[in-house]
Design an enzyme around this catalytic site. Structure first.
Site, PDB file in Angstrom:
ATOM      1  N   LYS A  79       0.851  -1.199   0.000  1.00 12.95           N
ATOM      2  CA  LYS A  79       0.000   0.000   0.000  1.00 12.95           C
ATOM      3  C   LYS A  79       0.885   1.247   0.000  1.00 12.95           C
ATOM      4  O   LYS A  79       1.908   1.276   0.704  1.00 12.95           O
ATOM      5  CB  LYS A  79      -0.907  -0.029   1.231  1.00 12.95           C
ATOM      6  N   SER A 154      -9.673   2.303   2.859  1.00 19.45           N
ATOM      7  CA  SER A 154      -8.769   2.982   1.961  1.00 19.45           C
ATOM      8  C   SER A 154      -7.789   2.084   1.207  1.00 19.45           C
ATOM      9  O   SER A 154      -7.199   2.523   0.226  1.00 19.45           O
ATOM     10  CB  SER A 154      -7.968   4.018   2.754  1.00 19.45           C
ATOM     11  N   SER A 178      -9.948  -0.011   7.037  1.00 20.24           N
ATOM     12  CA  SER A 178      -9.338   0.080   5.700  1.00 20.24           C
ATOM     13  C   SER A 178      -8.696  -1.178   5.153  1.00 20.24           C
ATOM     14  O   SER A 178      -8.349  -1.223   3.983  1.00 20.24           O
ATOM     15  CB  SER A 178      -8.311   1.199   5.674  1.00 20.24           C
TER      16      SER A 178
HETATM   17  N1  GLN Z   1     -12.938   4.771   6.264  1.00 22.15           N
HETATM   18  C1  GLN Z   1     -12.385   5.170   7.509  1.00 22.15           C
HETATM   19  C2  GLN Z   1     -11.925   6.603   7.424  1.00 22.15           C
HETATM   20  O1  GLN Z   1     -12.196   7.205   6.462  1.00 22.15           O
HETATM   21  C3  GLN Z   1     -11.246   4.262   7.881  1.00 22.15           C
HETATM   22  C4  GLN Z   1     -10.019   4.519   7.106  1.00 22.15           C
HETATM   23  C5  GLN Z   1      -8.871   3.654   7.519  1.00 22.15           C
HETATM   24  O2  GLN Z   1      -9.044   2.639   8.175  1.00 22.15           O
HETATM   25  N2  GLN Z   1      -7.688   4.086   7.164  1.00 22.15           N
HETATM   26  O3  GLN Z   1     -11.313   7.117   8.306  1.00 22.15           O
END
Ligand code: GLN
Length: 485
Positions: A79, A154, A178
């Site tokens: 990632k 994400s 994410s």
């Molecule tokens: N979707 C969540 C956010 O927008 C979690 C994102 C994540 O786990 N990095 O914060």
């Protein structure tokens, strides 16, 4: 070749039926074919990857005299919020569009030391803030099961790469879901380890009390193999815990007899898509048929989890992202006469709208006069959520729920409404607030899109989760279905 799992490829490698160069080339050929549809990658690392593959093949040629790791010669996608020495690390943000780290994240070092081949960097929501990968400043990534749907976020690039067989293994990071939510949307396996189980050194920080790195894979065995390499204490991350790392593959036992499985009531009610609910209910029946004891559990404080998360995560992000000011990292605005306008312009030009929204929310929550009412209160609710879990995980060995309230939504469907986007992590966020481990694995389909089952465990009880998930996997066929890209 590209469609195989790491453990299948490992067997071919040690029996000299193929080589790492052959596998790596097959993966790059697949990437070339699929990428204009999927766009999972931000950067490809072809030359260095082939070099790593050749080095792996030299090692393999000396085995079994000198034993090799299960990751030797296996292509891994990383990632793009994890630092890779000499390889662009953008966090899918304009502000880091030119950032080439001088060092590797510990996880990347460990993967390399195990002989893995780093094939490239995957797309994400800018600084991992989002649930659809649409907040990427690079480009959108599409769901391999339906090109009109989001891959989740994400870690959407990593999950889409695994689903489309554009990588054998991938890393993700999970602050509020994410790893698990994109794994659910793309029909693959995603494990968020316990906070402290995997080093965060070299992971560009979003919310430091919540962030954790984990594997995204095609099946449970590969998740265990990756955990064997990634987990453990690291002197460079003081929050990594000094506990022995078990052999996670030994946890892959096909047996859940007498295991106490709690079905979370709050995540089986309103707001959860009926077909998602039905699939999770069926998964619960599968566990019961396999001899597990099903228990309905209630975690009443869940109601406040999303609100709590968006205070704590944004507060921490507003502090973490202060370092991006054009002085030491990334892009600097050229249109400035003095230092103050340089800061303003750099941040105005460099950050996207969601990141700005979060910096403002977090700064507000931390400001004098509001600190007690928002940030401090959120910390108290976080404790309540932890206590709810402690109670539930006292009566149960694992908890299950849907990973996400819906299947993958359409591209563009939620971009105008941040709140509805935030709600797509309703089932995953509480787990981060409590620092617990959880996995998502495929448990069905709706409208030809995958549904994810979440399994939550006690702190540092990844082995119990792996065992339950492996048993479920071995007794179902969901993980065998592949998208037609
Ligand atoms: N979707 C969540 C956010 O927008 C979690 C994102 C994540 O786990 N990095 O914060």
């Amino acid at each position: 070749m590209h469609g195989k799992t790491a453990h299948e490829l490992h067997n071919l490698l040690i029996n000299k039926k193929t080589s790492s160069v052959e596998i790596t080339q097959a993966v790059f050929a697949r990437i070339e074919k699929a990428e204009d549809k999927i766009r999972a990658y931000v950067t490809l690392n072809k030359e260095e990857a082939l070099e790593q593959a050749r080095a792996a093949d030299r090692q393999i040629s000396r085995s079994p005299d000198i034993p090799i790791s299960q990751l030797t010669g296996i292509p891994v996608a990383v990632k793009d919020n994890m630092c890779t020495k000499g390889i662009l690390t953008t966090c899918s943000s304009k502000i880091l569009s030119n950032y080439i780290p001088p060092y590797d994240a510990t996880v990347v070092t460990k993967l390399k030391e195990a002989g893995a081949v780093i094939i490239g960097k995957t797309n994400l929501d800018e600084f991992a803030m989002g649930s659809s990968t649409e907040n990427s400043a690079n480009h959108v990534t599409r769901n391999p099961w339906n090109l009109e749907a989001v891959p989740g976020g994400s870690s959407g690039g990593s999950a889409a790469a695994i689903a489309a067989a554009e990588a054998i293994l991938a890393t993700g990071s999970d602050t509020g879901g994410s790893i698990r939510q994109p794994a659910a949307f793309c029909g693959v396996v995603g494990l968020k380890p316990t906070y402290g189980r995997v080093s965060r050194y070299g992971l560009v920080a979003f919310a430091s009390s919540l962030d954790q790195i984990g594997p995204i894979t095609k099946d449970m065995t590969d998740a265990a193999i990756m955990m064997n390499v990634m987990a453990g204490r690291d002197e460079l991350d003081s929050t990594s815990v000094d506990l022995p790392v078990p052999d996670y593959r030994k946890a892959l036992v096909n047996n859940v007899k007498k295991m106490r499985v709690g079905l979370i009531k709050e995540l089986m009610g309103q707001g959860i898509d009926p077909e998602v609910k039905a699939a999770v209910k069926k998964a619960a029946d599968t566990f019961a048929n396999l001899g597990a004891e099903m228990i309905e559990v209630s975690l009443p404080s869940f109601e406040y989890a999303v609100a709590t998360y968006y205070l704590i995560a944004t507060a921490e992000a507003s502090s973490n992202l202060a370092r991006f000011d054009g002085v030491k990292f990334g892009r600097r605005s050229k249109a400035a006469k003095d230092i103050l306008t340089m800061y303003y312009n750099t941040r105005r030009e460099g950050f996207g709208p969601e990141v700005k929204r979060r910096i403002m929310l977090g700064t507000y929550a931390l400001s004098a006069g509001y600190y007690d009412a928002y940030y401090l209160k959120a910390l108290k609710v976080r404790t309540l959520i932890k206590q709810d879990f402690e109670k539930a995980l006292g009566a149960c060995d694992i908890l299950i729920s849907p990973t996400a309230p819906t299947i993958a939504f359409k591209l563009g469907e939620k971009t105008a409404d941040p709140l509805s986007m935030y709600l797509s992590d309703i089932a995953t966020i509480p787990v981060n607030l409590a620092g617990l481990p959880a996995i998502s694995l495929p448990c069905g389909f709706s409208n030809k899109l995958p549904i994810g089952l979440q399994i939550i465990g006690r702190a540092f009880a990844e082995e119990i989760i792996l065992r339950a998930a492996f048993t479920y996997e071995q007794n179902t066929d969901w993980h065998k279905a592949k998208p037609n890209v």
